[in-house]
Design an enzyme around this catalytic site. Sequence first.
Site, mmCIF file in Angstrom:
data_model
loop_
_atom_site.group_PDB
_atom_site.id
_atom_site.type_symbol
_atom_site.label_atom_id
_atom_site.label_comp_id
_atom_site.label_asym_id
_atom_site.label_seq_id
_atom_site.Cartn_x
_atom_site.Cartn_y
_atom_site.Cartn_z
ATOM 1 N N HIS A 522 49.440 -6.204 59.521
ATOM 2 C CA HIS A 522 49.577 -6.576 60.935
ATOM 3 C C HIS A 522 50.200 -7.960 61.069
ATOM 4 O O HIS A 522 51.144 -8.162 61.848
ATOM 5 C CB HIS A 522 48.196 -6.539 61.606
ATOM 6 C CG HIS A 522 48.179 -7.032 63.025
ATOM 7 N ND1 HIS A 522 48.058 -6.185 64.106
ATOM 8 C CD2 HIS A 522 48.275 -8.283 63.549
ATOM 9 C CE1 HIS A 522 48.083 -6.899 65.212
ATOM 10 N NE2 HIS A 522 48.206 -8.182 64.898
ATOM 11 N N GLU A 523 49.674 -8.933 60.312
ATOM 12 C CA GLU A 523 50.197 -10.296 60.414
ATOM 13 C C GLU A 523 51.625 -10.381 59.876
ATOM 14 O O GLU A 523 52.455 -11.109 60.423
ATOM 15 C CB GLU A 523 49.281 -11.265 59.657
ATOM 16 C CG GLU A 523 47.874 -11.371 60.224
ATOM 17 C CD GLU A 523 47.850 -11.854 61.666
ATOM 18 O OE1 GLU A 523 48.767 -12.595 62.065
ATOM 19 O OE2 GLU A 523 46.912 -11.482 62.389
ATOM 20 N N HIS A 526 54.325 -9.619 62.359
ATOM 21 C CA HIS A 526 54.667 -10.630 63.369
ATOM 22 C C HIS A 526 56.029 -11.251 63.072
ATOM 23 O O HIS A 526 56.687 -11.771 63.971
ATOM 24 C CB HIS A 526 53.601 -11.725 63.406
ATOM 25 C CG HIS A 526 52.339 -11.287 64.079
ATOM 26 N ND1 HIS A 526 51.536 -12.138 64.793
ATOM 27 C CD2 HIS A 526 51.742 -10.075 64.157
ATOM 28 C CE1 HIS A 526 50.495 -11.476 65.270
ATOM 29 N NE2 HIS A 526 50.602 -10.223 64.885
ATOM 30 N N GLU A 575 51.426 -6.670 70.095
ATOM 31 C CA GLU A 575 50.240 -6.527 69.250
ATOM 32 C C GLU A 575 49.954 -5.053 68.968
ATOM 33 O O GLU A 575 49.534 -4.690 67.868
ATOM 34 C CB GLU A 575 49.031 -7.188 69.921
ATOM 35 C CG GLU A 575 49.109 -8.700 70.021
ATOM 36 C CD GLU A 575 49.027 -9.369 68.659
ATOM 37 O OE1 GLU A 575 48.584 -8.719 67.690
ATOM 38 O OE2 GLU A 575 49.407 -10.545 68.554
ATOM 39 N N ASP A 579 49.640 -3.330 65.368
ATOM 40 C CA ASP A 579 48.489 -2.517 64.957
ATOM 41 C C ASP A 579 48.948 -1.195 64.351
ATOM 42 O O ASP A 579 48.505 -0.804 63.261
ATOM 43 C CB ASP A 579 47.585 -2.231 66.164
ATOM 44 C CG ASP A 579 46.693 -3.403 66.522
ATOM 45 O OD1 ASP A 579 46.478 -4.277 65.662
ATOM 46 O OD2 ASP A 579 46.199 -3.445 67.659
#
Length: 673
Positions: A522-523, A526, A575, A579
């Site tokens: 997930h990070e 980004h 977001e 996810d």
Amino acid sequence: MISPEERLPVEGSRPWAVARRVLTAILLVGLLLCSSVLLFYTFWNCGPRPCETPVCLDLRDHYLASGNTSVAPCTDFFSFACGRAKGTNNSFQELAKRNKNRLRRILEAQNSPHPGSGEEKAFQFYNSCMDTRAIEAAGAGPLRQVIEELGGWRISGNWTSLNFNRMLRLLMSQYGHFPFFRAYLGPHPAFPHTPVIQIDQPEFDVPLKQDQEQKIYAQIYREYLTYLSQLGTLLGGDPNKVQQHASLSISITSQLFQFLRPLEQRQAQGKLFQMVTIDQLKEMAPAIDWLSCLQATFTPMSLSPSQLLMVHDLEYLKNMSQLVEDLLLKDRDFLQSHMILGLVGTLSPALDSQFQEARRKLSQKLRELTEQPPMPARPRWMKCVEETGTFFQPTLAALFVREAFGPSTRSAVAQLRVEMGASEWTLKPELAQQEYSDIQLGPSFLQSVLSCVRSLRARIVQSFLRPFPPHRWQVSPWEVNAYYSISDHVVVFPAGLLQPPFFHPDYPRAVNFGAAGSIMAHELLHIFYELLLPGGCLDCDTHALQEALLCLERHYAAFPLPNGTSFNNSLTFLENAADAGGLAIALQAYNKRLLWHHGETVLPNLDLTPQQIFFRSYAQVMCREPSPKDFHDTHSPPQLRVHGPLSSTPAFARHFRCPPGALLNPSSHCQLW
């Protein structure tokens, strides 16, 4: 007498044929039985075995305690994983509390072999924080001493006429209190490895906006007046005089509030990052002696009138300066009281229970008036652990990492190219013995806190004066917040997050990939946020990308939300994409791992396959109560963070045998990554 040979059936005779068929049948049955035994043995040894280690059994019990297996997983997997009748557990909060408990055990064990070291000072500070008997005995005495050092104030004891800039300089540099603006050292927005002094709006304890509903504003005003009056009375002031000064202090705060402009407005006008010199700021906001105040605050930096500053709200500073000049002409004594009352509020956590109880009641009333949920009570040890961690962060970081992030854990997560566990300097053993020679503990807890405040600021300044590391960590190793740094293009995953129930070297791989792996992915995604924005990817198939984005948006919009919760598509869409992508990438990595490494295990007595455990551990990450009033959270509600990605993953429906058309097995899926 008949010989044995004569008793044997003759080959080709009827008895011989029967015997041969019987022997052949026996041989085939024997081979089949042996094959079955061999296959059973092979599959028994090669299939997933139950993990019977203590950490696996603890995790099994944790899953049983937090999940509700009476719920159909294909209909409501969030409740299946998180929905016990007593309520929904917050996995991150539980982990954060366990990490603080670990720090508490470290601090209370006090196994320091180095007298006078940073370890010993950290232990002493923690002990003085926990010594409530001594804090109660000291009462308001240590704070009265501070006020006398500032020249006293009119409502209690001796006082001298206000020297405004001298007092402001002392408040900023010696007591860490910034009554009219914030000043801090941080990276330049355009050049992240270049430090710059930044001047920003102040932080107010109370939301005194005059455009609030009149009834709410009046109630907030009364509660704040009661609080400030109580502070003055506790310091020995005359109640009538205290109330007069407290009322005018609230009036000053309310006027300052009116000068604030929202961040979005300043950003839209291009006035969020304005570079000015100290001399230029002095001309525009002349009430403040900027050079002397900033020089005292940021020693050992050497400042000059031509020093560049980053100003985040220049109009506020101009209006604030004009207000201060007016007050110096008409209400000098009240301005002095306003500054001291603000300091008392800042230092109240280090004072006795009377000050802290007054603060707690104010906070509780304000949350009720602004329709926020009450803050849960925190034990004293947790507050003391947090303060010790703030002031002795290098020492506690080294001690925590030494205990919680051992070689086996580092080896297990070393495959990913992200910064994990702790920054490199934290792993150096000599940091635990750092001496903090500038910290003088005692004789009162308040004086210890003030000495630590000064030491911490000096260390921050020194760290910015040294050559910048590739990335300056924004969290402590024991925290549970992973993040992506846009400026440095690095994902940070602290050691505090690489703990049960999200990660352990002895867990089944399905757990580690489903929980910690999905958070990491997930990070990492980004990094690609800008590709999802209009015009962000010039080489992409724009039409296909927009179709995928619209598909994901429609997909999430179809899910029902818990009562009272909502979310803003514009804030949460990126977001949601991270996810869904994080789950997909973690699943791909897990399947690839299974191909090349055998010996997977499962959690005993859960009746879940490795793939089902993967999805169960992913959902466990999201276990928390929805926050209907948390407007700062850009994520979807937790229920949607589980159901959205799972329903976009065909493998979930396959492994849980979800019938077509079930909520988590829709007829169509969105593939973004």
